[in-house]
Design a protein around this motif. Structure first.
Motif, mmCIF file in Angstrom:
data_model
loop_
_atom_site.group_PDB
_atom_site.id
_atom_site.type_symbol
_atom_site.label_atom_id
_atom_site.label_comp_id
_atom_site.label_asym_id
_atom_site.label_seq_id
_atom_site.Cartn_x
_atom_site.Cartn_y
_atom_site.Cartn_z
ATOM 1 N N SER A 1 114.932 1.947 41.752
ATOM 2 C CA SER A 1 115.591 0.741 41.243
ATOM 3 C C SER A 1 116.218 -0.101 42.351
ATOM 4 O O SER A 1 116.410 -1.310 42.180
ATOM 5 C CB SER A 1 116.660 1.119 40.213
ATOM 6 N N ASP A 2 116.548 0.513 43.500
ATOM 7 C CA ASP A 2 117.161 -0.247 44.600
ATOM 8 C C ASP A 2 116.146 -0.670 45.653
ATOM 9 O O ASP A 2 116.518 -1.075 46.754
ATOM 10 C CB ASP A 2 118.299 0.546 45.242
ATOM 11 N N PHE A 3 114.877 -0.590 45.345
ATOM 12 C CA PHE A 3 113.812 -1.007 46.253
ATOM 13 C C PHE A 3 113.697 -2.542 46.213
ATOM 14 O O PHE A 3 113.867 -3.137 45.151
ATOM 15 C CB PHE A 3 112.496 -0.375 45.787
ATOM 16 N N PRO A 4 113.455 -3.232 47.322
ATOM 17 C CA PRO A 4 113.086 -2.742 48.656
ATOM 18 C C PRO A 4 114.264 -2.550 49.618
ATOM 19 O O PRO A 4 114.108 -1.964 50.661
ATOM 20 C CB PRO A 4 112.184 -3.864 49.169
ATOM 21 N N LYS A 5 115.459 -3.058 49.255
ATOM 22 C CA LYS A 5 116.627 -2.899 50.126
ATOM 23 C C LYS A 5 117.473 -1.770 49.575
ATOM 24 O O LYS A 5 118.260 -1.951 48.644
ATOM 25 C CB LYS A 5 117.441 -4.191 50.193
ATOM 26 N N LYS B 1 120.127 1.057 48.656
ATOM 27 C CA LYS B 1 121.585 1.145 48.624
ATOM 28 C C LYS B 1 122.048 2.580 48.390
ATOM 29 O O LYS B 1 123.122 2.972 48.838
ATOM 30 C CB LYS B 1 122.149 0.232 47.548
ATOM 31 N N LYS B 2 121.253 3.349 47.660
ATOM 32 C CA LYS B 2 121.618 4.732 47.360
ATOM 33 C C LYS B 2 121.287 5.616 48.550
ATOM 34 O O LYS B 2 120.196 5.522 49.129
ATOM 35 C CB LYS B 2 120.863 5.217 46.123
ATOM 36 N N MET B 3 122.235 6.500 48.927
ATOM 37 C CA MET B 3 122.055 7.319 50.113
ATOM 38 C C MET B 3 120.781 8.159 50.051
ATOM 39 O O MET B 3 120.100 8.347 51.065
ATOM 40 C CB MET B 3 123.279 8.212 50.319
ATOM 41 N N LYS B 4 120.433 8.654 48.876
ATOM 42 C CA LYS B 4 119.237 9.490 48.743
ATOM 43 C C LYS B 4 117.970 8.716 49.091
ATOM 44 O O LYS B 4 116.939 9.316 49.447
ATOM 45 C CB LYS B 4 119.126 10.066 47.337
ATOM 46 N N ASN B 5 118.018 7.377 48.992
ATOM 47 C CA ASN B 5 116.875 6.547 49.364
ATOM 48 C C ASN B 5 117.010 5.957 50.756
ATOM 49 O O ASN B 5 116.010 5.548 51.354
ATOM 50 C CB ASN B 5 116.698 5.413 48.348
ATOM 51 N N VAL B 6 118.239 5.920 51.263
ATOM 52 C CA VAL B 6 118.495 5.337 52.586
ATOM 53 C C VAL B 6 118.069 6.267 53.713
ATOM 54 O O VAL B 6 117.343 5.876 54.633
ATOM 55 C CB VAL B 6 119.990 4.977 52.738
ATOM 56 N N TYR B 7 118.524 7.526 53.663
ATOM 57 C CA TYR B 7 118.368 8.397 54.829
ATOM 58 C C TYR B 7 116.930 8.813 55.153
ATOM 59 O O TYR B 7 116.624 9.061 56.329
ATOM 60 C CB TYR B 7 119.254 9.644 54.684
ATOM 61 N N ARG C 1 127.079 11.301 53.616
ATOM 62 C CA ARG C 1 127.424 9.955 54.090
ATOM 63 C C ARG C 1 128.183 10.022 55.411
ATOM 64 O O ARG C 1 127.959 9.201 56.308
ATOM 65 C CB ARG C 1 128.242 9.203 53.038
ATOM 66 N N LYS C 2 129.060 11.011 55.546
ATOM 67 C CA LYS C 2 129.780 11.187 56.807
ATOM 68 C C LYS C 2 128.815 11.557 57.918
ATOM 69 O O LYS C 2 128.937 11.069 59.053
ATOM 70 C CB LYS C 2 130.846 12.276 56.641
ATOM 71 N N ALA C 3 127.826 12.405 57.610
ATOM 72 C CA ALA C 3 126.821 12.781 58.600
ATOM 73 C C ALA C 3 126.021 11.556 59.025
ATOM 74 O O ALA C 3 125.690 11.390 60.207
ATOM 75 C CB ALA C 3 125.896 13.848 58.028
ATOM 76 N N PHE C 4 125.727 10.695 58.078
ATOM 77 C CA PHE C 4 125.009 9.447 58.359
ATOM 78 C C PHE C 4 125.817 8.564 59.303
ATOM 79 O O PHE C 4 125.300 8.042 60.298
ATOM 80 C CB PHE C 4 124.735 8.728 57.032
#
Length: 274
Positions: free
Chosen positions: A120-124, A126-132, A154-157
């Motif tokens: 749902s947050d594609f193509p930019k 926002k959710k960490m599970k899709n970001v990393y 998120r802290k590791a990121f």
């Protein structure tokens, strides 16, 4: 149903999208995008109301493209049908799951059309599970594990970017640069999988937009001006057909890319990439 799934997998391995589109007597309306639909959005199968329409869903999580010097690249995860269902034509259908979809009126024939459903947050993202996940191109296995399974992903990121950037301001710059390229790759290169996972996506993210794009026999060439004293660097992408989403480009891989690849990734990891 098992026989139907076997037949479907056989045709997907042997047909090109051109023949599928030419033979199909219906259309798949994806709304605002011609390439994909987002999870939670509606799709419409436009066709004959008296006809039956069967949909096959593949939940395959395709692998990111390997580095350009990997000549014998893994072809990816196997295609497995996990759900089949029948839909009514000309009525909006909400897509609840990501993945590939293949629509047929006759499951014993070679006719059909495919489309891709993205998060749902594609193509930019926002959710960490899709970001990393897209950080796989510049991260170690341990770093990727900390994003995925650590107690504070998120802290590791954040720590990852601070450590390679050397300062918060440079970290912000690098994060914007990297993920702007991820978003651009998703917009421009999405095919049967996310744009950032494609061969063009990996080159675009690491090296940036090409200095020049030219046509070659069977595909396109991306040229980059002098890079890390390597002189001009060129990447050739050969055009092919994909059963679901049309034109597909595969990188002509070469071990010769090893040095320029590692040197450029090093610039990402020491915070000096521009």
């Amino acid at each position: 149903m098992k026989r139907t799934i076997i037949l479907l997998i056989t045709l997907i391995n042997t047909l090109s999208i051109g023949s599928l589109l030419a033979q199909s007597n219906f259309n798949v309306d994806l709304g605002g995008s011609a390439k994909y639909i987002r999870q939670g959005e509606d799709v419409i199968i436009k066709g004959d109301d008296s006809q039956h329409y069967y949909v096959f869903h593949f939940s395959t999580d395709f692998m990111p493209a390997p580095p350009p010097m990997v000549e014998n690249a893994n072809s990816g995860n196997p295609m497995i049908v996990d759900t089949t269902f029948e839909v009514q034509p000309n009525i909006p259908i909400q897509v609840t799951n990501t993945g590939l979809y293949f629509v047929q009126t006759d499951t014993t024939s070679r006719e059909g059309m495919g489309f891709t459903a993205m998060p749902s947050d594609f193509p930019k993202y926002k959710k960490m599970k899709n970001v990393y996940p897209s950080l796989v191109y510049i991260s170690t296995q341990n770093e990727m594990a900390s994003f995925k399974t650590g107690s504070r992903p998120r802290k590791a990121f954040e720590n990852f970017w601070i450590n390679i950037a050397g300062s918060p301001d440079n970290a912000k710059r690098l994060i914007k640069l990297y993920f702007d390229r991820v978003t651009d790759a998703n917009i421009q290169f999405t095919e049967y999988k996310e744009g950032w996972k494609t061969d063009r996506g990996i080159v675009y993210i690491i090296f940036g937009p090409p200095s020049e794009v030219s046509n070659i026999d069977g595909g396109i060439r991306w040229s980059y001006d002098s890079n890390l004293n390597h002189g001009q660097v060129e990447f050739d992408f050969i055009e092919d057909n994909n059963q679901f989403t049309g034109t597909h480009y595969e990188l002509k891989r070469s071990y010769d890319y090893k040095r320029v690849w590692f040197d450029t990734v090093k610039k990402w990891r020491n915070g000096t990439i521009q």
